[in-house]
Design a protein around this motif. Structure first.
Motif, PDB file in Angstrom:
ATOM      1  N   GLU A   1       1.035  -1.292   0.155  1.00  0.00           N
ATOM      2  CA  GLU A   1       0.128   0.020   0.054  1.00  0.00           C
ATOM      3  C   GLU A   1       0.892   1.187   0.092  1.00  0.00           C
ATOM      4  O   GLU A   1       0.360   2.399  -0.381  1.00  0.00           O
TER       5      GLU A   1
ATOM      6  N   LEU B   1       1.733   6.005  -8.043  1.00  0.00           N
ATOM      7  CA  LEU B   1       0.222   6.711  -7.951  1.00  0.00           C
ATOM      8  C   LEU B   1      -0.750   5.932  -9.175  1.00  0.00           C
ATOM      9  O   LEU B   1      -1.931   6.048  -8.764  1.00  0.00           O
TER      10      LEU B   1
ATOM     11  N   SER C   1      -2.091   3.297  -7.500  1.00  0.00           N
ATOM     12  CA  SER C   1      -3.040   3.517  -6.101  1.00  0.00           C
ATOM     13  C   SER C   1      -1.862   3.209  -5.011  1.00  0.00           C
ATOM     14  O   SER C   1      -2.317   2.876  -3.895  1.00  0.00           O
TER      15      SER C   1
ATOM     16  N   THR D   1       0.611   4.495  -2.058  1.00  0.00           N
ATOM     17  CA  THR D   1       0.912   6.179  -1.437  1.00  0.00           C
ATOM     18  C   THR D   1       2.383   6.131  -1.594  1.00  0.00           C
ATOM     19  O   THR D   1       3.025   5.324  -0.940  1.00  0.00           O
TER      20      THR D   1
ATOM     21  N   LYS E   1      -2.763  12.154  -2.368  1.00  0.00           N
ATOM     22  CA  LYS E   1      -2.537  10.761  -1.717  1.00  0.00           C
ATOM     23  C   LYS E   1      -1.046  10.842  -1.169  1.00  0.00           C
ATOM     24  O   LYS E   1      -0.606   9.809  -0.716  1.00  0.00           O
TER      25      LYS E   1
END
Ligand code: PGA
Length: 255
Positions: A92, A120, A123, A125, A164
């Motif tokens: 993540e 990014l 998705s 971070t 983000k």
């Protein structure tokens, strides 16, 4: 409200068994003593152990992060790991722009910007590191140095995408040296960084950006550093290698 995060950067430490023990020790500590709900805990082991980490952390309130990613999407880049591969392993977070990568692997701001983009697009971070060297602080250039790092590495992003990003302020002179920035130095720089984000985007984006402190942060100084209004957690190196020490840093917010 912005997220508060404590992330452990294991760097190139631990064999497989030690990695397993460290994750198990952290989970054991959480089971016994709990984890504050409002603090996101992230473990960044060497890439080789990411599968172990994501397996052990499945359905638990602790996330796995990588320490590096390739700036390329895929193909003939021997030894590299792409953002898409990390995403497929449920990773993540990913550290980018760490000073050790800038120094030992000659990573440039342009490459770091590409890595941010790759993450990014999957998705993931980015935990974007910035920070000055001692000689730069001594001549009063520290604000200019981090301003350039942000502007070259991050400020090409559109506002919606920038949301983000997690920033980590890591003064190079404090990393692994036992010399921590004072609470005042950390707050001063974090407020400056938040101001840069406000100026580049808008007040709300500045207010909502998580800014971590890194550099010889440990269980003794964490509470003092985290008490600052613009310090939203830490990126922890050496002190993340011992479960009890790491978890007491996580709990420092509430001391
Ligand atoms: P340190 O490292 O806590 O060992 O100083 C922090 C980092 O490099 O992220």
């Amino acid at each position: 409200m912005r997220k508060r995060i404590v992330a452990g950067n294991w760097k190139m430490n631990n064999n497989f068994e030690e990695a397993d023990d460290l994750i198990a020790g952290i989970l054991d500590d959480i089971e016994k003593a709990g984890k504050p709900d409002d603090i996101q805990v992230v473990l960044c082991p060497p890439s080789l152990y990411l599968e172990l980490a994501t397996d052990m952390l499945l359905d638990l309130p602790v996330s796995a992060g990588a320490q590096n990613v390739s700036q390329f999407e895929g193909g003939a880049y021997t030894g590299e790991i792409s953002a898409q591969m990390l995403a497929s392993m449920d990773v993540e977070y990913c550290i980018t722009g760490h000073s050790e990568r800038r120094k030992y692997f000659n990573e440039t701001d342009e490459q770091i910007a590409q890595k941010v983009n790759s993450l990014l697009s999957e998705s993931i971070t980015p935990i974007f590191c910035c920070g000055e060297q001692l000689h730069e602080r001594e001549v009063g250039n520290h604000f200019k140095v981090v301003q350039e790092q942000l502007s070259k590495g991050l400020f090409h992003l559109r506002k919606e995408v920038f949301k983000k990003i997690v920033i980590a302020y890591e003064p190079v002179w404090a990393i692994g040296t036992g010399v921590t920035a004072t609470s005042g130095q950390a707050q001063e720089m974090h407020a400056y960084l938040r101001g840069l984000v406000r100026d580049q985007y808008d007040d709300l984006t500045g207010d909502e950006t998580t800014i971590l402190y890194g550099g010889s942060c440990n269980s003794k100084n964490a509470a003092d550093l985290f008490a600052n209004p613009d310090v939203d957690g830490g990126l922890i190196g050496g002190a993340s290698l011992k479960p009890g020490e790491f978890m007491s840093i996580v709990r420092s917010f509430h001391n």
